[in-house]
Design a protein around this motif. Structure first.
Motif, PDB file in Angstrom:
ATOM      1  N   LEU A   1     -26.929 -38.841  45.107  1.00  0.00           N
ATOM      2  CA  LEU A   1     -28.228 -38.514  45.680  1.00  0.00           C
ATOM      3  C   LEU A   1     -29.250 -38.405  44.553  1.00  0.00           C
ATOM      4  O   LEU A   1     -28.923 -37.928  43.456  1.00  0.00           O
ATOM      5  CB  LEU A   1     -28.181 -37.184  46.445  1.00  0.00           C
ATOM      6  CG  LEU A   1     -27.195 -37.087  47.614  1.00  0.00           C
ATOM      7  CD1 LEU A   1     -27.287 -35.708  48.264  1.00  0.00           C
ATOM      8  CD2 LEU A   1     -27.448 -38.183  48.641  1.00  0.00           C
ATOM      9  N   ILE A   2     -30.504 -38.827  44.830  1.00  0.00           N
ATOM     10  CA  ILE A   2     -31.498 -38.852  43.765  1.00  0.00           C
ATOM     11  C   ILE A   2     -32.763 -38.094  44.141  1.00  0.00           C
ATOM     12  O   ILE A   2     -33.103 -37.943  45.313  1.00  0.00           O
ATOM     13  CB  ILE A   2     -31.878 -40.304  43.382  1.00  0.00           C
ATOM     14  CG1 ILE A   2     -32.597 -41.002  44.557  1.00  0.00           C
ATOM     15  CG2 ILE A   2     -30.661 -41.090  42.938  1.00  0.00           C
ATOM     16  CD1 ILE A   2     -33.246 -42.324  44.178  1.00  0.00           C
ATOM     17  N   GLY A   3     -33.451 -37.618  43.106  1.00  0.00           N
ATOM     18  CA  GLY A   3     -34.796 -37.086  43.226  1.00  0.00           C
ATOM     19  C   GLY A   3     -35.007 -36.079  44.338  1.00  0.00           C
ATOM     20  O   GLY A   3     -34.246 -35.125  44.519  1.00  0.00           O
ATOM     21  N   ASP A   4     -36.080 -36.295  45.110  1.00  0.00           N
ATOM     22  CA  ASP A   4     -36.450 -35.369  46.181  1.00  0.00           C
ATOM     23  C   ASP A   4     -35.344 -35.228  47.225  1.00  0.00           C
ATOM     24  O   ASP A   4     -35.133 -34.146  47.777  1.00  0.00           O
ATOM     25  CB  ASP A   4     -37.737 -35.839  46.862  1.00  0.00           C
ATOM     26  CG  ASP A   4     -38.954 -35.733  45.959  1.00  0.00           C
ATOM     27  OD1 ASP A   4     -38.875 -35.018  44.938  1.00  0.00           O
ATOM     28  OD2 ASP A   4     -39.979 -36.371  46.276  1.00  0.00           O
ATOM     29  N   GLY A   5     -34.642 -36.305  47.483  1.00  0.00           N
ATOM     30  CA  GLY A   5     -33.563 -36.253  48.467  1.00  0.00           C
ATOM     31  C   GLY A   5     -32.429 -35.349  48.005  1.00  0.00           C
ATOM     32  O   GLY A   5     -31.873 -34.575  48.802  1.00  0.00           O
ATOM     33  N   ALA A   6     -32.079 -35.441  46.734  1.00  0.00           N
ATOM     34  CA  ALA A   6     -31.034 -34.578  46.179  1.00  0.00           C
ATOM     35  C   ALA A   6     -31.447 -33.117  46.285  1.00  0.00           C
ATOM     36  O   ALA A   6     -30.633 -32.236  46.616  1.00  0.00           O
ATOM     37  CB  ALA A   6     -30.757 -34.956  44.730  1.00  0.00           C
ATOM     38  N   GLU A   7     -32.741 -32.853  46.027  1.00  0.00           N
ATOM     39  CA  GLU A   7     -33.210 -31.468  46.092  1.00  0.00           C
ATOM     40  C   GLU A   7     -33.298 -30.975  47.539  1.00  0.00           C
ATOM     41  O   GLU A   7     -33.021 -29.806  47.827  1.00  0.00           O
ATOM     42  CB  GLU A   7     -34.536 -31.338  45.360  1.00  0.00           C
ATOM     43  CG  GLU A   7     -34.385 -31.634  43.876  1.00  0.00           C
ATOM     44  CD  GLU A   7     -35.544 -31.135  43.023  1.00  0.00           C
ATOM     45  OE1 GLU A   7     -36.592 -30.752  43.590  1.00  0.00           O
ATOM     46  OE2 GLU A   7     -35.390 -31.117  41.794  1.00  0.00           O
ATOM     47  N   GLU A   8     -33.661 -31.847  48.468  1.00  0.00           N
ATOM     48  CA  GLU A   8     -33.664 -31.475  49.879  1.00  0.00           C
ATOM     49  C   GLU A   8     -32.258 -31.059  50.309  1.00  0.00           C
ATOM     50  O   GLU A   8     -32.074 -30.044  51.007  1.00  0.00           O
ATOM     51  CB  GLU A   8     -34.158 -32.644  50.733  1.00  0.00           C
ATOM     52  CG  GLU A   8     -34.201 -32.349  52.218  1.00  0.00           C
ATOM     53  CD  GLU A   8     -34.635 -33.554  53.039  1.00  0.00           C
ATOM     54  OE1 GLU A   8     -34.565 -33.466  54.277  1.00  0.00           O
ATOM     55  OE2 GLU A   8     -35.023 -34.580  52.442  1.00  0.00           O
ATOM     56  N   PHE A   9     -31.270 -31.833  49.894  1.00  0.00           N
ATOM     57  CA  PHE A   9     -29.873 -31.496  50.169  1.00  0.00           C
ATOM     58  C   PHE A   9     -29.522 -30.144  49.557  1.00  0.00           C
ATOM     59  O   PHE A   9     -28.865 -29.301  50.191  1.00  0.00           O
ATOM     60  CB  PHE A   9     -28.961 -32.592  49.604  1.00  0.00           C
ATOM     61  CG  PHE A   9     -27.493 -32.270  49.665  1.00  0.00           C
ATOM     62  CD1 PHE A   9     -26.761 -32.489  50.819  1.00  0.00           C
ATOM     63  CD2 PHE A   9     -26.840 -31.752  48.549  1.00  0.00           C
ATOM     64  CE1 PHE A   9     -25.397 -32.198  50.874  1.00  0.00           C
ATOM     65  CE2 PHE A   9     -25.484 -31.449  48.594  1.00  0.00           C
ATOM     66  CZ  PHE A   9     -24.770 -31.672  49.755  1.00  0.00           C
ATOM     67  N   ALA A  10     -29.995 -29.920  48.323  1.00  0.00           N
ATOM     68  CA  ALA A  10     -29.695 -28.660  47.635  1.00  0.00           C
ATOM     69  C   ALA A  10     -30.250 -27.457  48.389  1.00  0.00           C
ATOM     70  O   ALA A  10     -29.546 -26.465  48.608  1.00  0.00           O
ATOM     71  CB  ALA A  10     -30.263 -28.701  46.218  1.00  0.00           C
ATOM     72  N   PHE A  11     -31.514 -27.561  48.795  1.00  0.00           N
ATOM     73  CA  PHE A  11     -32.145 -26.419  49.444  1.00  0.00           C
ATOM     74  C   PHE A  11     -31.524 -26.139  50.818  1.00  0.00           C
ATOM     75  O   PHE A  11     -31.473 -24.992  51.264  1.00  0.00           O
ATOM     76  CB  PHE A  11     -33.654 -26.630  49.540  1.00  0.00           C
ATOM     77  CG  PHE A  11     -34.301 -26.837  48.191  1.00  0.00           C
ATOM     78  CD1 PHE A  11     -33.876 -26.122  47.077  1.00  0.00           C
ATOM     79  CD2 PHE A  11     -35.321 -27.768  48.024  1.00  0.00           C
ATOM     80  CE1 PHE A  11     -34.450 -26.314  45.822  1.00  0.00           C
ATOM     81  CE2 PHE A  11     -35.903 -27.974  46.774  1.00  0.00           C
ATOM     82  CZ  PHE A  11     -35.470 -27.245  45.667  1.00  0.00           C
ATOM     83  N   LYS A  12     -31.016 -27.178  51.472  1.00  0.00           N
ATOM     84  CA  LYS A  12     -30.308 -26.977  52.743  1.00  0.00           C
ATOM     85  C   LYS A  12     -28.977 -26.258  52.525  1.00  0.00           C
ATOM     86  O   LYS A  12     -28.403 -25.702  53.460  1.00  0.00           O
ATOM     87  CB  LYS A  12     -30.077 -28.316  53.440  1.00  0.00           C
ATOM     88  CG  LYS A  12     -31.320 -28.871  54.113  1.00  0.00           C
ATOM     89  CD  LYS A  12     -31.008 -30.125  54.903  1.00  0.00           C
ATOM     90  CE  LYS A  12     -32.248 -30.618  55.650  1.00  0.00           C
ATOM     91  NZ  LYS A  12     -31.975 -31.856  56.419  1.00  0.00           N
ATOM     92  N   HIS A  13     -28.499 -26.299  51.279  1.00  0.00           N
ATOM     93  CA  HIS A  13     -27.250 -25.621  50.944  1.00  0.00           C
ATOM     94  C   HIS A  13     -27.514 -24.366  50.113  1.00  0.00           C
ATOM     95  O   HIS A  13     -26.700 -23.979  49.270  1.00  0.00           O
ATOM     96  CB  HIS A  13     -26.308 -26.585  50.219  1.00  0.00           C
ATOM     97  CG  HIS A  13     -25.701 -27.611  51.123  1.00  0.00           C
ATOM     98  ND1 HIS A  13     -26.400 -28.735  51.540  1.00  0.00           N
ATOM     99  CD2 HIS A  13     -24.481 -27.677  51.729  1.00  0.00           C
ATOM    100  CE1 HIS A  13     -25.622 -29.448  52.339  1.00  0.00           C
ATOM    101  NE2 HIS A  13     -24.467 -28.828  52.476  1.00  0.00           N
TER     102      HIS A  13
END
Length: 313
Positions: A123-135
């Motif tokens: 996962l990259i960039g903003d998408g990786a961080e979106e995944f992170a914040f959901k977790h």
């Protein structure tokens, strides 16, 4: 039946010379390396999984400002920190990676969670961080990552029109400060993890080998786990980590032969500088480098701790 267990870590390879290293900095770095390898080893000693061990070890280095990963990462052309990391478990060839993350304190943890809690690998960039914040990851401001040393380093690079770690006034300038760990646990599982801030003054969303499974990170039970550090573009082109694994799998080379053949052979001939840490299915550890040094430490199957910086140690 439990097996012997061992772990090795690195904090970057490159032009690391005694005459450029103050005694105080050398002591500080060696302390960080020992703290890192002990953090991972404690998990292995309790019967923990190899992935948990390598992630714990890498987190220690990400939290230190002395290495180019997490806090202390180098800065991009736009004075931002963009970090990459990957994790691989040798049991089922499971892997997870992130690239270009800016607000995650420990990217190696996020790479592990991509592996364990998503159907994806990278996962990259903003998408990786979106995944992170959901977790439930906490948003970390850029100020946490940026150090005065890295800011001055970036300005020096900009003045010279360069984009690497090779021309500034710091003792580790010509060093590729990626961090990583490899381990074998008591169940015979192998794992590897790698994390980096990339290269100083990078542009265009550049991603190196640390986030690429098979280039900077690889693990295969019964064979080998590898974490690399060096000139990422070359390590990607040569798929260094998987090349080492293939030599061991098909040519039946041992971990020492395979690592040296790749690092001192085609990679060096291409102009690629750096090194790897590797551990085989028996827990045997090898450090390979074609540079003057690599920050490294290990605790072998006999429990012997080693911490080294220079190639001739």
């Amino acid at each position: 039946m439990t097996k012997p267990f061992s772990i090795a870590i690195h904090g970057g390879a490159g032009t690391i010379l005694p005459e450029q290293m103050s005694e105080a900095l050398s002591t500080e770095i060696r302390h960080d390396l020992e703290k890192s390898v002990r953090a991972g080893h404690q998990i292995l000693a309790r019967g923990g999984d190899a992935v948990a061990a390598v992630v714990a070890a890498v987190k220690v280095l990400e939290d230190s400002p002395n290495f180019n990963a997490g806090r202390g990462s180098v800065l991009t052309h736009t004075e931002m920190v963009e970090m990459d990391a990957s994790v691989m478990h040798g049991k089922n060839a499971n892997a997870g990676a992130v690239a270009g993350v800016r607000h995650i304190r420990n990217p190696v943890e996020l790479a592990r969670d991509v592996m364990e809690h998503s159907p994806h690998v990278l996962l990259i960039g903003d998408g990786a961080e979106e995944f992170a914040f959901k977790h439930q990851y906490q948003y970390t401001e850029q100020d946490y990552f940026v150090t005065d040393r890295r800011y001055e380093q970036l300005q020096s690079m900009k003045e010279k029109g360069l984009f690497a770690l090779s021309e500034s006034k710091y003792p580790d300038d010509n060093k590729h400060g990626t961090v990583g760990a490899v381990a074998m646990d008591q169940h015979g599982n192998l794992a590897a993890a790698t994390s980096t801030g990339g290269i100083t003054n990078k542009q265009y969303g550049r991603v190196g080998d640390s986030a690429i499974t098979g280039a900077g990170t690889f693990a295969e039970n019964g064979n080998v786990a590898v974490s690399a550090t060096g000139m990422g573009e070359y390590f990607i082109r040569k798929t260094v980590a998987s090349e080492i694994a293939a030599r061991m799998r098909y040519l039946k080379e041992d971990v020492h032969q395979a690592c040296e053949a790749v690092i001192q052979g085609d990679l060096k001939a291409m102009g690629g500088e750096g090194g790897v840490i590797a551990i085989d299915g028996d827990g045997e550890i090898h450090f390979a480098m074609n540079s003057s040094g690599m920050y490294r430490a290990s605790i072998d199957i006999d429990g012997t701790l080693t911490v080294k910086i220079y190639v001739d140690e």
